[in-house]
Design an enzyme around this catalytic site. Structure first.
Site, PDB file in Angstrom:
ATOM      1  N   ARG A 175      59.089  27.163  63.355  1.00 41.57           N
ATOM      2  CA  ARG A 175      58.226  28.257  62.907  1.00 41.57           C
ATOM      3  C   ARG A 175      56.833  28.163  63.472  1.00 41.57           C
ATOM      4  NH1 ARG A 175      61.298  29.406  57.882  1.00 41.57           N
ATOM      5  NH2 ARG A 175      60.292  31.181  56.942  1.00 41.57           N
ATOM      6  N   LYS A 180      68.465  36.535  59.030  1.00 43.14           N
ATOM      7  CA  LYS A 180      68.861  35.271  59.673  1.00 43.14           C
ATOM      8  C   LYS A 180      69.867  34.504  58.802  1.00 43.14           C
ATOM      9  CE  LYS A 180      64.626  33.703  59.659  1.00 43.14           C
ATOM     10  NZ  LYS A 180      63.969  34.792  58.902  1.00 43.14           N
ATOM     11  N   ARG A 239      64.438  35.191  44.243  1.00 40.05           N
ATOM     12  CA  ARG A 239      63.593  34.069  44.649  1.00 40.05           C
ATOM     13  C   ARG A 239      62.151  34.337  44.251  1.00 40.05           C
ATOM     14  NH1 ARG A 239      65.126  32.684  50.873  1.00 40.05           N
ATOM     15  NH2 ARG A 239      62.836  32.677  51.022  1.00 40.05           N
ATOM     16  N   ARG A 273      53.837  36.220  53.477  1.00 45.96           N
ATOM     17  CA  ARG A 273      54.777  35.572  54.411  1.00 45.96           C
ATOM     18  C   ARG A 273      54.809  36.313  55.741  1.00 45.96           C
ATOM     19  NH1 ARG A 273      59.933  35.720  50.826  1.00 45.96           N
ATOM     20  NH2 ARG A 273      61.011  34.908  52.659  1.00 45.96           N
ATOM     21  N   ARG A 324      66.414  41.535  47.353  1.00 49.83           N
ATOM     22  CA  ARG A 324      67.366  40.442  47.617  1.00 49.83           C
ATOM     23  C   ARG A 324      67.682  39.667  46.330  1.00 49.83           C
ATOM     24  NH1 ARG A 324      66.113  35.972  52.071  1.00 49.83           N
ATOM     25  NH2 ARG A 324      64.183  35.788  50.874  1.00 49.83           N
TER      26      ARG A 324
HETATM   27  P1  AP5 Z   1      68.386  37.371  54.628  1.00 48.28           P
HETATM   28  O1  AP5 Z   1      69.591  37.141  55.469  1.00 48.28           O
HETATM   29  O2  AP5 Z   1      68.253  36.581  53.363  1.00 48.28           O
HETATM   30  O3  AP5 Z   1      67.070  37.246  55.524  1.00 48.28           O
HETATM   31  P2  AP5 Z   1      66.372  35.956  56.168  1.00 48.28           P
HETATM   32  O4  AP5 Z   1      65.933  36.344  57.542  1.00 48.28           O
HETATM   33  O5  AP5 Z   1      67.251  34.747  56.050  1.00 48.28           O
HETATM   34  O6  AP5 Z   1      65.122  35.858  55.200  1.00 48.28           O
HETATM   35  P3  AP5 Z   1      64.395  34.633  54.454  1.00 48.28           P
HETATM   36  O7  AP5 Z   1      63.424  35.250  53.501  1.00 48.28           O
HETATM   37  O8  AP5 Z   1      65.373  33.659  53.866  1.00 48.28           O
HETATM   38  O9  AP5 Z   1      63.659  33.998  55.617  1.00 48.28           O
HETATM   39  P4  AP5 Z   1      62.390  33.201  55.570  1.00 48.28           P
HETATM   40  O10 AP5 Z   1      62.382  32.761  56.974  1.00 48.28           O
HETATM   41  O11 AP5 Z   1      61.145  33.795  55.100  1.00 48.28           O
HETATM   42  O12 AP5 Z   1      62.653  32.166  54.373  1.00 48.28           O
HETATM   43  P5  AP5 Z   1      63.100  30.641  54.371  1.00 48.28           P
HETATM   44  O13 AP5 Z   1      64.055  30.484  53.273  1.00 48.28           O
HETATM   45  O14 AP5 Z   1      63.458  30.185  55.739  1.00 48.28           O
HETATM   46  O15 AP5 Z   1      68.335  38.956  54.300  1.00 48.28           O
HETATM   47  C1  AP5 Z   1      67.299  39.502  53.489  1.00 48.28           C
HETATM   48  C2  AP5 Z   1      67.879  40.629  52.619  1.00 48.28           C
HETATM   49  O16 AP5 Z   1      68.288  41.705  53.476  1.00 48.28           O
HETATM   50  C3  AP5 Z   1      69.142  40.240  51.827  1.00 48.28           C
HETATM   51  O17 AP5 Z   1      69.084  40.872  50.582  1.00 48.28           O
HETATM   52  C4  AP5 Z   1      70.325  40.765  52.664  1.00 48.28           C
HETATM   53  O18 AP5 Z   1      71.431  41.124  51.855  1.00 48.28           O
HETATM   54  C5  AP5 Z   1      69.695  41.997  53.343  1.00 48.28           C
HETATM   55  N1  AP5 Z   1      70.193  42.195  54.695  1.00 48.28           N
HETATM   56  C6  AP5 Z   1      70.390  41.240  55.653  1.00 48.28           C
HETATM   57  N2  AP5 Z   1      70.804  41.788  56.806  1.00 48.28           N
HETATM   58  C7  AP5 Z   1      70.848  43.136  56.580  1.00 48.28           C
HETATM   59  C8  AP5 Z   1      71.190  44.261  57.404  1.00 48.28           C
HETATM   60  N3  AP5 Z   1      71.565  44.107  58.689  1.00 48.28           N
HETATM   61  N4  AP5 Z   1      71.109  45.492  56.844  1.00 48.28           N
HETATM   62  C9  AP5 Z   1      70.735  45.656  55.555  1.00 48.28           C
HETATM   63  N5  AP5 Z   1      70.412  44.622  54.725  1.00 48.28           N
HETATM   64  C10 AP5 Z   1      70.460  43.379  55.238  1.00 48.28           C
HETATM   65  O19 AP5 Z   1      61.729  29.944  54.012  1.00 48.28           O
HETATM   66  C11 AP5 Z   1      61.120  30.070  52.739  1.00 48.28           C
HETATM   67  C12 AP5 Z   1      59.831  29.269  52.727  1.00 48.28           C
HETATM   68  O20 AP5 Z   1      60.094  27.870  52.983  1.00 48.28           O
HETATM   69  C13 AP5 Z   1      58.801  29.672  53.794  1.00 48.28           C
HETATM   70  O21 AP5 Z   1      58.015  30.763  53.379  1.00 48.28           O
HETATM   71  C14 AP5 Z   1      58.000  28.361  53.922  1.00 48.28           C
HETATM   72  O22 AP5 Z   1      57.124  28.206  52.846  1.00 48.28           O
HETATM   73  C15 AP5 Z   1      59.076  27.299  53.799  1.00 48.28           C
HETATM   74  N6  AP5 Z   1      59.660  26.913  55.096  1.00 48.28           N
HETATM   75  C16 AP5 Z   1      60.979  27.079  55.477  1.00 48.28           C
HETATM   76  N7  AP5 Z   1      61.156  26.635  56.729  1.00 48.28           N
HETATM   77  C17 AP5 Z   1      59.938  26.188  57.154  1.00 48.28           C
HETATM   78  C18 AP5 Z   1      59.468  25.645  58.385  1.00 48.28           C
HETATM   79  N8  AP5 Z   1      60.285  25.453  59.440  1.00 48.28           N
HETATM   80  N9  AP5 Z   1      58.156  25.309  58.473  1.00 48.28           N
HETATM   81  C19 AP5 Z   1      57.324  25.472  57.422  1.00 48.28           C
HETATM   82  N10 AP5 Z   1      57.696  26.003  56.234  1.00 48.28           N
HETATM   83  C20 AP5 Z   1      58.998  26.355  56.103  1.00 48.28           C
END
Ligand code: AP5
Length: 218
Positions: free
Chosen positions: A88, A13, A160, A171, A127
């Site tokens: 979420r 994403k 991270r 997660r 990552r």
């Molecule tokens: P990447 O693009 O970083 O994936 P992502 O879907 O953005 O993953 P995140 O881990 O950032 O999502 P998340 O939803 O868990 O974390 P968030 O920061 O929102 O890609 C991942 C890897 O794959 C990278 O290395 C990339 O290079 C590779 N890649 C990407 N696409 C690829 C492809 N097509 N092919 C091959 N490789 C690829 O949240 C973190 C924490 O914050 C949560 O756990 C929670 O505690 C809190 N939080 C955030 N938002 C909320 C909310 N709304 N409510 C409650 N808690 C929240």
């Protein structure tokens, strides 16, 4: 357009939202990035968020809804945005409707990134992100040109805290329980579009096609 990127942690994403922002100028609104900036600055929000983020749990809805209400009312979000990491929970999704409805806006499209758990674990444990702006890389799948340095701003790359395997598994459990029900919620409203997994550029091309088709049918 007002878009939601929905899918498990590590589905891509953030990678795709950054590309859309760089290439099409649609602002990325990442709640994870907002929380990590607050955690790094050790603000009261950051200190509270760390209790949840570091364990792979969700930050409570009331905190997240307050953050998103403030962010979506900033000037750059008035002409469209990509929500990356919000909503979420069903409570967050309903609150989002209220926040947008208050200013006559609505969600146009929900793009769903469906990626299997074993692929997620490989992606997240490899990552790396940069310190200054969270640009995203992968040790093998999307490496930087110079090892350990961001291609875009030259800052140091790091892993991270919540990308350790045990926390990634937690997660994923939380995702399946709390966030997956949003698939049906948005499907029933006709806003839902699945995106096939593939390499980063092929996923991007699909996204742009889907967004253009939806924009053309409005
Ligand atoms: P990447 O693009 O970083 O994936 P992502 O879907 O953005 O993953 P995140 O881990 O950032 O999502 P998340 O939803 O868990 O974390 P968030 O920061 O929102 O890609 C991942 C890897 O794959 C990278 O290395 C990339 O290079 C590779 N890649 C990407 N696409 C690829 C492809 N097509 N092919 C091959 N490789 C690829 O949240 C973190 C924490 O914050 C949560 O756990 C929670 O505690 C809190 N939080 C955030 N938002 C909320 C909310 N709304 N409510 C409650 N808690 C929240």
């Amino acid at each position: 357009m007002n878009l939601i990127f929905l899918g498990p942690p590590g589905a891509g994403k953030g990678t795709q939202a950054q590309l859309l922002q760089q290439r099409e100028g649609i602002p990325q609104v990442s709640t994870g990035d907002i929380l990590r900036a607050a955690m790094a600055a050790k603000t009261p929000l950051g200190q509270e968020a760390a209790l949840y983020v570091d364990r792979g749990e969700l930050v409570p809805d009331d905190v997240m809804i307050g953050i998103i209400n403030e962010r979506l009312n900033q000037p750059d979000a008035q002409r469209g945005f990509v929500l990356d990491g919000f909503p979420r929970t069903l409570g967050q999704a309903r609150a989002l409707d209220r926040v947008l409805g208050a200013t006559g806006r609505h969600i146009d499209l929900v793009l769903y990134f469906d990626v299997a758990d074993d692929v997620i674990i490989r992606r997240l444990t490899g990552r790396r992100v940069c310190r200054s702006a969270a640009h995203i890389y992968h040790e093998e799948l999307s490496p930087p040109r110079i090892s350990g340095r961001c291609d875009i701003d030259g800052s140091e790359l790091f892993q991270r805290e919540d990308d350790r395997e045990e926390t990634v598994r937690r997660r994923l459990e939380v995702y399946h329980r709390e966030t997956e029900p949003l698939v049906d919620f948005y499907r029933r409203r006709g806003l839902f579009e699945p995106v096939r997994n593939g390499d980063i550029e092929s996923v991007y091309r699909q996204l742009v096609e889907i967004i253009k088709a939806r924009a053309g049918s409005r």
